[in-house]
Structures are given as structure tokens and as C-alpha cells.
Design a protein around this motif. Structure first.
Motif, PDB file in Angstrom:
ATOM      1  N   GLU A 316       0.831  -1.214   0.000  1.00 27.44           N
ATOM      2  CA  GLU A 316       0.000   0.000   0.000  1.00 27.44           C
ATOM      3  C   GLU A 316       0.863   1.261   0.000  1.00 27.44           C
ATOM      4  N   THR A 317       0.236   2.398  -0.289  1.00 25.07           N
ATOM      5  CA  THR A 317       0.929   3.665  -0.150  1.00 25.07           C
ATOM      6  C   THR A 317       0.276   4.432   0.976  1.00 25.07           C
ATOM      7  N   LEU A 318       1.093   4.767   1.961  1.00 27.91           N
ATOM      8  CA  LEU A 318       0.600   5.471   3.125  1.00 27.91           C
ATOM      9  C   LEU A 318       1.235   6.850   3.145  1.00 27.91           C
ATOM     10  N   ALA A 319       0.405   7.880   3.136  1.00 28.74           N
ATOM     11  CA  ALA A 319       0.973   9.222   3.213  1.00 28.74           C
ATOM     12  C   ALA A 319       1.014   9.662   4.663  1.00 28.74           C
ATOM     13  N   VAL A 320       2.139  10.239   5.076  1.00 23.75           N
ATOM     14  CA  VAL A 320       2.247  10.793   6.422  1.00 23.75           C
ATOM     15  C   VAL A 320       2.310  12.310   6.269  1.00 23.75           C
ATOM     16  N   VAL A 321       1.264  12.982   6.763  1.00 20.21           N
ATOM     17  CA  VAL A 321       1.154  14.416   6.557  1.00 20.21           C
ATOM     18  C   VAL A 321       1.346  15.143   7.887  1.00 20.21           C
ATOM     19  N   GLY A 322       2.034  16.289   7.835  1.00 20.12           N
ATOM     20  CA  GLY A 322       2.192  17.076   9.056  1.00 20.12           C
ATOM     21  C   GLY A 322       3.039  18.294   8.770  1.00 20.12           C
ATOM     22  N   GLN A 446      15.907  -4.299  -3.572  1.00 20.92           N
ATOM     23  CA  GLN A 446      14.623  -4.999  -3.638  1.00 20.92           C
ATOM     24  C   GLN A 446      13.850  -4.884  -2.334  1.00 20.92           C
ATOM     25  N   PRO A 447      13.509  -3.662  -1.966  1.00 18.48           N
ATOM     26  CA  PRO A 447      12.878  -3.443  -0.665  1.00 18.48           C
ATOM     27  C   PRO A 447      11.419  -3.903  -0.639  1.00 18.48           C
ATOM     28  N   ARG A 448      10.939  -4.179   0.556  1.00 24.30           N
ATOM     29  CA  ARG A 448       9.511  -4.445   0.732  1.00 24.30           C
ATOM     30  C   ARG A 448       8.807  -3.181   1.200  1.00 24.30           C
ATOM     31  N   VAL A 449       9.596  -2.252   1.748  1.00 19.72           N
ATOM     32  CA  VAL A 449       9.025  -0.971   2.150  1.00 19.72           C
ATOM     33  C   VAL A 449       9.955   0.140   1.645  1.00 19.72           C
ATOM     34  N   LEU A 450       9.369   1.140   1.012  1.00 16.84           N
ATOM     35  CA  LEU A 450      10.155   2.300   0.591  1.00 16.84           C
ATOM     36  C   LEU A 450       9.608   3.525   1.309  1.00 16.84           C
ATOM     37  N   VAL A 451      10.476   4.191   2.067  1.00 16.84           N
ATOM     38  CA  VAL A 451      10.062   5.411   2.746  1.00 16.84           C
ATOM     39  C   VAL A 451      10.536   6.590   1.911  1.00 16.84           C
ATOM     40  N   ALA A 452       9.620   7.478   1.522  1.00 12.41           N
ATOM     41  CA  ALA A 452      10.005   8.662   0.762  1.00 12.41           C
ATOM     42  C   ALA A 452       9.816   9.870   1.679  1.00 12.41           C
ATOM     43  N   ASP A 453      10.943  10.424   2.155  1.00  7.96           N
ATOM     44  CA  ASP A 453      10.869  11.520   3.123  1.00  7.96           C
ATOM     45  C   ASP A 453      10.889  12.854   2.381  1.00  7.96           C
ATOM     46  N   GLU A 454       9.724  13.420   2.137  1.00 11.69           N
ATOM     47  CA  GLU A 454       9.597  14.663   1.369  1.00 11.69           C
ATOM     48  C   GLU A 454      10.378  14.557   0.060  1.00 11.69           C
ATOM     49  N   ALA A 455      10.274  13.377  -0.582  1.00  5.54           N
ATOM     50  CA  ALA A 455      11.161  13.090  -1.707  1.00  5.54           C
ATOM     51  C   ALA A 455      10.933  13.984  -2.919  1.00  5.54           C
ATOM     52  N   VAL A 456       9.799  14.663  -3.001  1.00  3.54           N
ATOM     53  CA  VAL A 456       9.584  15.510  -4.171  1.00  3.54           C
ATOM     54  C   VAL A 456       9.471  16.984  -3.800  1.00  3.54           C
ATOM     55  N   PHE A 484       4.906   7.638   2.311  1.00  2.00           N
ATOM     56  CA  PHE A 484       5.213   8.885   1.646  1.00  2.00           C
ATOM     57  C   PHE A 484       5.029  10.044   2.615  1.00  2.00           C
ATOM     58  N   VAL A 485       6.147  10.582   3.085  1.00  2.00           N
ATOM     59  CA  VAL A 485       6.088  11.672   4.054  1.00  2.00           C
ATOM     60  C   VAL A 485       6.019  12.988   3.297  1.00  2.00           C
ATOM     61  N   THR A 486       5.020  13.809   3.576  1.00  2.00           N
ATOM     62  CA  THR A 486       4.889  15.050   2.832  1.00  2.00           C
ATOM     63  C   THR A 486       4.140  16.099   3.644  1.00  2.00           C
ATOM     64  N   ALA A 490      -2.142  17.838  -1.466  1.00  2.00           N
ATOM     65  CA  ALA A 490      -2.497  17.431  -2.817  1.00  2.00           C
ATOM     66  C   ALA A 490      -1.632  16.259  -3.263  1.00  2.00           C
ATOM     67  N   VAL A 491      -0.353  16.299  -2.888  1.00  2.00           N
ATOM     68  CA  VAL A 491       0.533  15.194  -3.229  1.00  2.00           C
ATOM     69  C   VAL A 491       0.063  13.925  -2.520  1.00  2.00           C
ATOM     70  N   ALA A 492      -0.284  14.068  -1.246  1.00  2.00           N
ATOM     71  CA  ALA A 492      -0.758  12.917  -0.483  1.00  2.00           C
ATOM     72  C   ALA A 492      -2.001  12.315  -1.140  1.00  2.00           C
TER      73      ALA A 492
END
Lengths: 561, 277, 314
Positions: A316-322, A446-456, A484-486, A490-492
């Protein structure tokens, strides 16, 4: 306004070059600003928008100068003025607000002195008069206890407060023109909106015009009357916002608009409720050690995350907003074990991450990857792109160099980079390309989890949308879960199946994207939604500001303070 | 190494330092006169065609002695830099990585050592172990290592926070791999800059020690020692003080110019500052 | 707030002193080489060496020696000179004013010239004035003081005969003669310090000039002199002051060669002479005293820094 009236600002056919490299920063640009009008200058990084704003008051950096054209402000040409007259123009007619509130105020001078400097120099006020006026102004920008605030130093104020102080300083002498260079880019969403509202309100009140430099088309649509769109130093389009942005006529503007994160990801098919979550976060607390005031006094630790419990499902894709300081980056770091929790645990593949060590830990870590915000510092400047990505391969795969090369080339191709990049060094790549390399490196494990910390967050809009699409495509193919930390709602919405909202270290909301964004339950989420400005298509070829959930409350001081 | 442009001052510095090094190296092969043979017929002769830089109170050729003296001075400075970096760089990285009480203790002790002027530490050590070449190297190494550790530690600490080091950790590489592959290589540039100023400082300190009579042991001339020997003859034979001092000053100037150029080159803020939108 | 800040700095200073003191203690006792042997000379017979060792207290176990050393130190007792039997503390107190007057005078003059020069060069970065300053300071930094000292001596006292070559007259005794005796040593030191300070001030001014609040002040129409004085100076001077403090602390013990060349009876010369005479109590005392001065100067600098920059008052 009739054309016969003199314009407040008239910039005609202006070119600006950097004399050292002979690089053209602005190429034959013309715009004008009427009294009391809000004009936006919009463009991506490198478009020359800040240069245009600075050239208006003759404040170009050393080695950069106007090579052709004419600039007129309130009937005078800054280029023809001597130093003294130019200062007087800046001190009486114009005011300026900068992007970074943290560095725009002198840290060693009380706020009051910086505010009153202009009035005392250019309007010949006495100290008492100037202080009086400054206090009134601070009250106007809603700073508590203005008299006392005048004697305080900049570091005693938060970022949003400092931007209000800057605003007060720029408007204290009642200028005819306020130039604001990305004034809210460094601020959190809610504060951003407050500052923008306050700024336009004050400008209207004193009858000043506003020249607003921004990269954000939604801000343009909400606040500006006319807009100039710049691209690589050229004016691409210019005119009323309705003609330029809302009903775009230029291809470049359409591209910018198309890159806006819009739409909502269709909720992925749940693979059945029986599938166990890939990550289990239980009662997670993170603290940063504070400093002791004296060796024997107790240590006051700063709490970054407070008992957060959360599951992440496979794929799944989980957005973490704050907002900044909400603990979202701490969460990202704990998940990849760059930080250790103070208490609670992160369970991955049946192990408590904090308890595993040695070879087992190294093996587990490879399945939890992270992509950082700043791709420039995420690549070792001394290593070739091949070496960077090869670091992501398992150590056992590095024995056969030809095979490693083949695999790295394949990974690069997957992120959209050709083989010619293999031997390049990071500084030869653009920001977007660097972020692709970072993704390839993470993918190599070959990760099972990818954390994107404000990657964009650090990327231009057009690049941002391509990277988001890339992450989605890779996720579909490889099936990793993405956190997906953002700070950008809108991105979330665009990328996430579920959204988690963090506020001051606590998880205040968690649910599907629809639940959180359409039916927010926590006042902070509501305030956040109410404050966010979003532009989206409303009909083919037409764009408009999108209103968020009608019952979303307005930002209230009770939770923002 | 990528194409390295040092600019005019940097190139000039490299040339000056190179000249002094070459002069010294040439002395290994050929010298105009025997630098230690006494010739009382030629006492305190002014510079002439036979003795370009004149002779000293024992009739020894000053040019030959300057060439010979460079050996000791430049050797001591080079060895000191090498040893200081060889000890300070890994130790600094270690301190930054281990952290905790080890870091606090190390830094407190090093800061306390930095409370002595380096020349005084060297003087103090020389007082106990007596004049010798290895003694000077050891004394100067002890005096300068705390500074290198400090710089390396702060560079390593900031590298620890960079994305590429953290990405490497997340990829499951061991700390040893991360330190050797990312941290130490990226410390080299700032340490190289420091190395240039260390070389200058070591050369200066060795000369000062020799000038004070507690540096390299007597038979071998050093630039600083020659200055001290020439001092009683200041009024009648100023060339005795002029030329060894000039040798030191030219070497130092070369070193400083080179160091400045390296720093400007490596400091990211100095790179093309334009390009702001 | 300010009080905790001061208390913490004082505590740190005391800790530094304790460690520095121990370092000096260990220097004499642990580093290879035997002070007693050195004192007696190469030919001394073993019994004499042993007796000397006992008189220095070096024959006792190390921890006991340390305790004795620490308690003496805490009472301000630095021991007595081997050569003259004088109290080390008194010897140092006689020498210190000489060093202090040279160093303080030189530093004050160097700061008065170097700091404005550095700021000016930074303001004119890339133009003639800047290149001139960088060029001159490069040369000044490359001239060892023991060489420039000799040259100055040759020119002004040997050739021209304007100034006395040797001899120190206390300022309190005869101000005019005292000042004349200080001209050359102070002048030589000023040249060296000036370069360091101007360089430091130039680079920290350049840092500050890049910051937004300077552009912001210019955008408000603040005049260049006011930008330099009100906005740049305080922010650029703070880091320079740290350098100044380190330099001052180091110089108070490090003007060895200057004192030697110009025959000034200061701390540096006392130290070198004691090393040559193997008078260990004085060597130890001088080193300790220098560390003490260094800590004090740094404490003052830290407090001044806090006064200049409100952000560090924590």
C-alpha cells in the motif's frame, strides 16, 4: 485603470546578464504594475523570477546587471539614480519581503531597531515616534504585546512570526510597492495562508501594489490580478490571471498546470483482510536528548513522537502528513532504523527492529529503504552513478563487475536513465535525475518498504509529477509498500491509499484518503484542509481553485497558536 | 582527480614551494661547496661570484648550507604533517562515530591540550626529551594532532547527517564500510587544506625551536639554527641572517598561497555563486 | 539565563585547567627521558641522579606525586626554582607584566588596523583594495617573527641607530624609555597579528554579506556605512573575536622568540632559559600559567560573545 495614467512600475524590454559567465538571466522581459494592483511573477527555479523582482529596485547581486531595457518605478528610473537617491527610493517608495524568515532578520539587533531603521533614516522620525508607529504595526500583524516584542531578538520568534515581522518592517513606511520574493515558501501550510491573507489585506489597506514572486500557481490564482509567466529568462505569457492561468493559452503554462498534483488514487484492491501487515508500529515514542543547563540539573528531552501506533500493509501507499516539527521525519527515520525509538517498537518481518543486530540486521535493513528530500546531498560527490547504484546491490552481487554493471544499467533504465549516465558524477546531473538515481539505489536492494521523506518537495512541479508517476509505476511492478512523508495535501491525495496526520508528535488522524480528506475528524486536519490552496481542472482547458470539504472549519487560533 | 585549476596565486605558491623543494633535493646531488668544511681564510665573506650568498663565521658557504638546511626543515615538516594526519584523521572519524562518553572525554582532553600554544607544547616536550630530529617530529605531532582530530570530527559529524552516508547505512553496510568508503574519502579535501597550513606551521615551529637552540641537534644546519648562529654577526654580516630567513619565508609563502587556493577551490560556497533566480 | 551561562563556562574552564594541569604533570614524568638525568648531565653518577630524583619528588609513586602536585597547585604554590631557590610564582609574576604589555599593546594596535581593513576588503571583494589586502597579508603571514625581528633590529638599531637594540625598561618606571624599548617588539608582533586578524575579519565579513538580512537592509534603503556598522560589524566580529581570544591566549606564552631577540625578561624567555638550564619547576609553572591565562582569556571572550550575539545566551 486607463492607460493614460502613469504606471507605478514599468519594466520594458529588460535583459539581465551575469557578466562573469555572460549568461543571460532575463531576456527582453516587459511587465507593468498599476497602483494598488497585485501582480504575480511565476516560474520554475532558474526562470529568473527573483532576478526580475530584484532588478526592479536595483538590488541585483554583484556581477549581475541590466544590459538592455528600461525600468521605471513611481516615475523614476533606478538605473539613473545615484546611491543616495536609490536608497531614498527604497526607503520611501518600496518595501521587500524575502523567502527565508530565519535569515532575513539580523540576529544581533533587537526587532524594534530593525523595524524603525527605515522611518528614522528616510522619514526623519524621532525614536519615540518610530517606536510608536512600529508598535501599532506589530499589533496590526497580530504580534502579541507589541511594545515588549520590539525589544526582543529575532531568534525568540517562530518562523511564521518572523515573516510577519518582516512584513511589518517592509510596510512600516507605507510604501507604494511591496515586493515579496517567495514570501511563504518556507512556511507551513496554515501559517502560509495566514501570512498571505495578512499581506494582501495590509497592502490593500495602505493602497500599495504587490509584486508577488512565486512558483505556486494556486497562490497566483487566489491572490493576483495579473501574472507574468517566466521560463528560462523569457516571458512566456503575461496578462490577467483569468486569461493566463485559469484558461491557459500557452503550452508552457498548460504543462505547468498539468503537472499540478491532482486527482485521487483509486483505492487499491485489498488482498483480503487475512494478509498480515508488513510493518507494525506499536506505541512508538521518539525523543531527542536535550541539553542540561548545568551538569547536575535534569535533562529535558524533546519529544518528537508520542506513542504512535500504526500498521502498514504490504504494497500500500501510506501518506504521512504534518507540519514542520510534527515528527513526520522522525517517524521516517525510525522506520529505516536511522533513529532508535525511546520506547515502543517497530516490527518488521516478525522482528522488533531495535532488538536485531549484526548480520541479521543488515539483511533486514536492505528490505526497508529510504529516499531523502535533497538528492544533491544523498549522493556521494566522489562516486560515479554506477558506484552509487551498485552500493544498493547485495554485497554478494558485487563480485562479478560485468554482471553488476548490467544490473545497474537495468535499474537505471527502470528509473528512466540511459546507460550513458553510468560513468557520470552526481554534480553533472539535474535535481530530478539525481532523485531518480536515489530511487534506483533503493530499488537495487529490492525493498519491501520504501520510505520517501519529502522526496519531491525540493523539486520543480513538472519534475515532481514525473517522479511521483515513476514511484507509482515501480510500486505497481515491484509491489513494495510506500510510506510517503509530505507536507503537501495534494501530493498525499494524488499518491496515497491511506493518510496519517501527525500533529506535534501525535497521530491525530488515520484512515483512507477519502475518509481523512473528505471527512476529517480532528480540528488540526480541518484547519489544514481549510488553509490549503489547490488549483485543478474544472472543465477541459479550464482551471479553478478547488474548495475543500465544505464543513472544514476555518483555521482557529486555538490550535495554531 | 578532476582537472584542478589553482588560479594565479595558487600556481605561484606551488612554484615557490616547488623551487625550495628542488633546491633542497638538488643539494643531495651537487652543492657549490662543502657545507660543513671549515675555511678560515674565507670568514664572513660577503656574497660574491665564488660564494653567491656569502660565507659564515667559519668560512662555510651559506648557499650550500641553506641547501643542506632545507633537508632537515622540510623533512621535519613533511613527517609532522604525515604523522599528524595519519593519527588525527582516523581518530577524529572514530570519535565522531563512537560518540557517547568516549567522544566527550576525548574532546575535553583535546580541548585542554589546545589551551597551550603549540610552540610551548613542543618546547615543553623538547625540554624533557632533549634535542633530536625524531624528538622535534614527535613534539610537533603531539602539538598539532588535537587540531586535526577536531576538524576531522566536525567534518565527520556533518557527513554522518548527509543523505549518502545514511543511505549507505540503510542499505545494510557495516559502519567500517561506511567510514572507509564515504566518510574518510570526503574528509580528505578539508584535511588537505588543513595539511597545507599544518606544513607551514610545522616548518615555522621547527625553525623557531632551532632558533631557540632546542630543535634539531647541532651538526646538521637548519634554517632556524642558521639564523640563530648568524645573530651575533648581525652588524657585520647581515647576509647570515638574511638568506636562511628568506628560505623560510619563501617556503611559507608558497605553502600559504597553495593552501588558500586549495581552500577557495574546495569550499563549496566559493564556487559559482551566481545562478540564483 | 545569563547566570547559568556564566556558571557553565566557569565550570568548563576549571575542568580544562584541571586536565591541562595533569597534562603538564604527566609531560615531565611520563614522556621518555629522565629530567633528573638531564639535570645532572650525561656523566653524572647514578647516586647523584637518584638524589636529584628524590629532591624533585620524582621517586614517589605517580598517584602520590599527583596528589601533592594538585594540592600545591590548589594553594597557588608552584614550587621553587632549582637554580635560584626563588618562589616560582614570584618569578612568573615578575615576568608576566613584561609579556602582557607587549602582547596587549600589539594586539590592540593590530585589531584597530586589521579589523577595519578586513571589513573594507570584504566590502570591496574582487577589487584592487581587496587584492592588495590579500597580497600583503599573504606576505606578512609568511614572514617568521624571528626573522622580521632580526631585520628590524639590523635596520633600526644597527644601521640607523634610532632605537636601542636591547634592554627593557618597565613602563611604570619610565614611561617614555619603556615605550621606546617596546616599539620594535610590538611593531614586529603587530605585523604578524594584523595579517591574521584582517584575514579572519575579511572572511567572516564575506560570510555575513551573503546573508539575507544584509540584502534586506539594503532593500530598506539603509546606507552602506550603516549596513557595515550596524548589521555587518557585530555579526562578523563575533567569530573574529574568538580568533582574537585564541591568539591573545597563545601569544601571552608564545612570544618566546620576540622576547629572546629583543632581550625582554618575559614569560617566554623565562621558559626557554629554564629549559636550557633544566629548571623543571619553572618550566612546569610557566606552562601551567600560560594555560591559566588561556582559559581566562577564553572565558572573557565567551562572555563578550554572548553580549554580542543574543543567540548564544543559553
Amino acid at each position: 485603470m486607463s492607460a493614460a495614467l502613469a504606471k507605478l512600475v514599468n519594466i520594458s524590454d529588460v535583459s539581465v546578464v551575469a557578466s562573469g559567465q555572460g549568461r543571460v538571466i532575463l531576456d527582453n522581459v516587459s511587465i507593468d504594475v498599476d497602483a494598488g494592483e497585485v501582480v504575480a511573477i511565476v516560474g520554475e527555479s532558474g526562470s529568473g523570477k527573483s532576478t526580475l523582482a530584484r532588478a526592479t529596485i536595483g538590488l541585483l547581486p554583484r556581477g549581475v546587471h541590466v544590459s538592455a531595457g528600461r525600468i521605471e518605478v513611481a516615475g523614476v528610473e533606478p538605473a539613473l539614480l545615484d546611491e543616495r537617491e536609490l536608497r531614498s527610493l527604497r526607503g520611501r517608495t518600496t518595501g521587500m519581503v524575502f523567502q527565508e524568515p530565519m535569515s532575513a532578520l539580523n540576529p544581533t539587533m533587537p526587532v524594534g531597531q530593525q523595524l524603525t531603521e527605515v522611518c528614522r533614516t528616510h522619514l526623519g522620525m524621532s525614536r519615540g515616534e518610530a517606536d510608536e508607529r512600529a508598535a501599532t504595526m506589530l499589533e496590526r500583524v497580530r504580534i502579541r504585546d507589541p511594545k515588549a516584542a520590539l525589544r526582543r531578538y529575532p531568534h525568540e520568534f517562530s518562523g511564521g512570526m518572523r515573516q510577519r515581522l518582516m512584513l511589518a518592517a517592509a510596510l512600516l513606511h507605507q510604501p507604494k510597492l511591496l515586493i515579496a520574493d517567495e514570501p511563504t515558501t518556507a512556511l507551513d501550510v496554515i501559517v502560509q495562508r495566514e501570512v498571505l491573507e495578512l499581506m494582501t489585506e495590509l497592502v490593500r489597506e495602505i493602497g500599495a501594489a504587490l509584486m508577488l514572486v512565486t512558483h505556486d500557481l494556486a497562490v497566483v490564482a487566489a491572490y493576483a490580478q495579473r501574472v507574468a509567466v517566466l521560463d528560462a529568462g523569457r516571458r512566456v505569457d503575461w496578462g490577467p490571471v483569468a486569461d493566463v492561468v485559469l484558461n491557459p493559452r500557452e503550452a508552457h503554462v498548460e504543462r505547468l498546470l498539468a503537472a499540478l498534483p491532482t486527482g485521487r488514487r483509486g483505492n487499491m484492491q485489498k488482498t483480503g483482510a487475512t494478509a498480515p501487515p508488513v510493518l507494525e508500529i506499536e506505541q512508538l515514542c521518539v525523543t531527542y536528548p536535550g541539553r542540561r543547563k548545568l551538569p547536575w540539573s535534569p535533562r529535558v528531552d524533546r519529544v518528537a513522537l508520542q506513542s504512535v501506533t500504526l500498521n502498514v500493509d504490504a504494497g500500500e501507499t501510506l501518506a504521512v502528513v504534518g507540519e514542520s516539527g510534527s515528527g513526520k521525519s522522525s517517524l521516517a527515520r525510525v522506520l529505516v532504523r536511522l533513529l532508535r525509538p525511546a520506547s515502543g517498537c517497530v516490527k518488521f518481518a516478525g522482528h522488533d527492529l531495535a532488538q536485531v543486530r549484526g548480520a541479521k540486521l543488515r539483511e533486514l535493513r536492505r528490505e526497508l529503504q529510504i529516499v531523502f528530500q535533497d538528492p544533491a546531498s544523498a549522493l556521494d560527490p566522489r562516486m560515479s552513478i554506477f558506484e552509487v547504484v551498485a552500493e544498493g546491490l547485495a554485497p554478494s552481487a558485487l563480485g562479478d563487475r560485468a554482471e553488476a554493471r548490467r544490473r545497474v544499467a537495468a535499474l537505471l533504465l527502470e528509473v528512466g536513465l540511459e546507460e550513458r549516465f553510468l560513468e557520470m558524477l552526481p554534480h553533472q546531473l539535474s535535481g530530478g535525475q539525481r532523485q531518480r538515481v536515489c530511487i534506483a539505489r533503493a530499488l537495487a536492494a529490492q525493498p519491501r518498504v520504501l520510505v520517501a521523506d519529502e522526496a519531491v518537495s525540493a523539486l520543480d512541479l513538472s519534475v515532481q509529477s514525473r517522479i511521483l508517476a515513476l514511484i507509482e509505476r515501480l510500486q505497481l511492478k515491484h509491489g513494495f509498500a510506500c510510506i510517503f512523508v509530505t507536507h503537501n495535501l495534494a501530493v498525499a491525495e494524488r499518491i496515497a491509499d491511506r493518510v496519517v496526520v501527525l500533529y506535534r508528535g501525535e497521530l491525530v488522524e488515520c484512515g483512507t484518503t477519502a475518509e481523512v480528506l473528505d471527512r476529517p475528524s480532528h480540528p488540526y486536519t480541518r484547519a489544514l484542509l481549510a488553509a490549503s490552496l489547490e488549483l485543478g481542472p474544472i472543465a477541459p482547458g479550464k482551471y479553478g481553485l478547488r474548495a475543500r470539504a465544505a464543513h472544514a472549519a476555518t483555521p482557529t487560533d486555538s490550535i495554531i497558536s | 582527480m578532476r582537472g584542478f585549476k589553482l588560479g594565479m596565486a595558487g600556481t605561484g605558491g606551488a612554484l615557490l614551494l616547488g623551487f625550495m623543494v628542488l633546491l633542497t633535493l638538488a643539494g643531495l646531488v651537487v652543492m657549490p661547496h662543502d657545507p660543513i668544511a671549515l675555511d678560515f681564510t674565507q670568514r664572513l665573506a660577503a656574497p660574491s661570484a665564488a660564494h653567491w650568498l656569502g660565507t659564515d663565521q667559519f668560512g662555510r658557504d651559506v648557499l650550500s648550507r641553506v641547501m643542506l638546511g632545507g633537508r632537515g626543515s622540510l623533512l621535519v615538516a613533511s613527517l609532522t604533517v604525515l604523522l599528524t594526519v595519519a593519527i588525527g584523521l582516523p581518530f577524529g572519524a572514530l570519535v565522531a562515530y563512537v560518540g557517547g562518553w568516549f567522544e566527550r572525554l576525548s574532546m575535553t582532553v583535546l580541548d585542554a591540550l589546545l589551551a597551550f600554544p603549540s610552540l610551548l607544547i613542543a618546547l615543553g616536550i623538547m625540554a624533557v626529551i632533549g634535542p633530536s630530529t625524531s624528538g622535534v617530529v614527535m613534539a610537533l605531532t603531539i602539538a598539532y594532532t588535537p587540531g586535526v582530530v577536531r576538524v576531522t570530527r566536525s567534518v565527520a559529524l556533518s557527513l554522518r547527517e548527509t543523505g549518502f552516508v545514511q543511505a549507505s547505512e540503510v542499505l545494510g553496510w557495516s559502519t567500517a564500510h561506511v567510514v572507509c568508503r564515504h566518510v574518510i574519502p570526503n574528509c580528505i579535501a578539508p584535511i588537505a587544506v588543513m595539511g597545507a597550513s599544518l606544513f607551514a606551521a610545522a616548518l615555522l615551529a621547527e625553525s623557531a625551536l632551532s632558533f631557540l637552540g632546542v630543535g634539531l641537534p647541532p651538526p646538521a644546519p637548519t634554517w632556524g639554527g642558521m639564523l640563530a648562529d648568524g645573530r651575533p654577526f648581525l652588524s657585520e654580516a647581515s647576509w647570515l641572517s638574511l638568506f636562511p630567513g628568506l628560505a623560510i619565508a619563501v617556503s611559507l609563502l608558497g605553502c600559504n598561497l597553495l593552501g588558500d587556493a586549495l581552500r577557495d577551490r574546495l569550499d563549496p560556497r566559493m564556487r559559482s555563486a551566481g545562478g540564483s533566480t | 539565563m545569563m547566570l547559568t551561562f556564566i556558571l557553565r563556562r566557569v565550570a568548563q574552564g576549571l575542568l580544562t585547567l584541571a586536565i591541562a594541569g595533569t597534562a603538564v604533570f604527566l609531560l615531565i614524568r611520563v614522556i621518555p627521558g629522565d629530567p633528573a638525568q638531564m639535570l645532572v648531565g650525561d656523566v653524572g653518577d647514578p647516586a647523584m641522579v637518584a638524589a636529584t630524583r628524590a629532591s624533585l619528588g620524582l621517586d614517589r609513586p605517580l598517584p602520590e606525586q599527583w596528589l601533592l602536585f594538585a594540592s600545591d597547585l590548589a594553594n597557588g604554590d608552584l614550587g621553587t626554582s632549582i637554580m635560584t631557590g626563588q618562589q616560582v610564582r614570584e618569578v612568573i609574576m615578575q615576568a608576566f607584566p613584561v609579556t602582557a604589555s607587549v602582547v596587549l599593546l600589539a594586539t590592540a594596535i593590530a585589531a584597530l588596523i586589521g579589523i577595519p581593513a578586513g571589513m573594507w576588503a570584504a566590502w570591496r571583494q574582487g577589487r584592487a583594495a581587496d587584492y592588495l589586502l590579500v597580497g600583503i597579508t599573504s606576505v606578512l603571514l609568511s614572514v617568521p617573527t624571528f626573522w622580521s625581528g632580526l631585520i628590524v633590529l639590523v635596520i633600526f638599531s644597527v644601521k640607523l641607530g634610532w632605537l636601542p637594540a636591547l634592554g627593557y625598561v618597565p613602563l611604570g618606571e619610565d614611561l617614555r624609555a619603556g615605550l621606546i624599548a617596546l616599539i620594535m617588539p610590538v611593531g614586529v608582533l603587530v605585523l604578524a597579528e594584523l595579517a591574521t586578524l584582517a584575514r579572519m575579519m575579511r572572511s567572516s565579513t564575506l560570510e555575513v554579506l551573503r546573508l539575507d538580512y544584509i540584502t534586506s537592509a539594503q532593500a530598506r534603503g539603509v546606507a552602506p556605512w550603516a549596513v557595515l556598522l550596524r548589521h555587518v560589524f557585530r555579526n562578523a566580529f563575533a567569530p573574529t573575536m574568538t580568533t582574537l581570544g585564541l591568539m591573545l591566549g597563545h601569544l601571552l606564552g608564545g612570544v618566546v622568540v620576540i622576547e629572546k631577540i629583543f632581550g625582554l625578561p618575559g614569560i617566554g624567555r623565562l621558559l626557554v632559559d629554564s629549559i636550557v638550564q633544566r629548571d623543571y619547576p619553572i618550566v612546569q609553572g610557566c606552562l601551567l600559567f600560560v594555560a591559566f591565562i588561556f582559559v581566562i582569556v577564553n572565558l572573557i571572550v565567551d562572555l563578550l560573545y554572548a553580549a554580542l550575539d543574543p543567540r548564544v545566551r543559553v
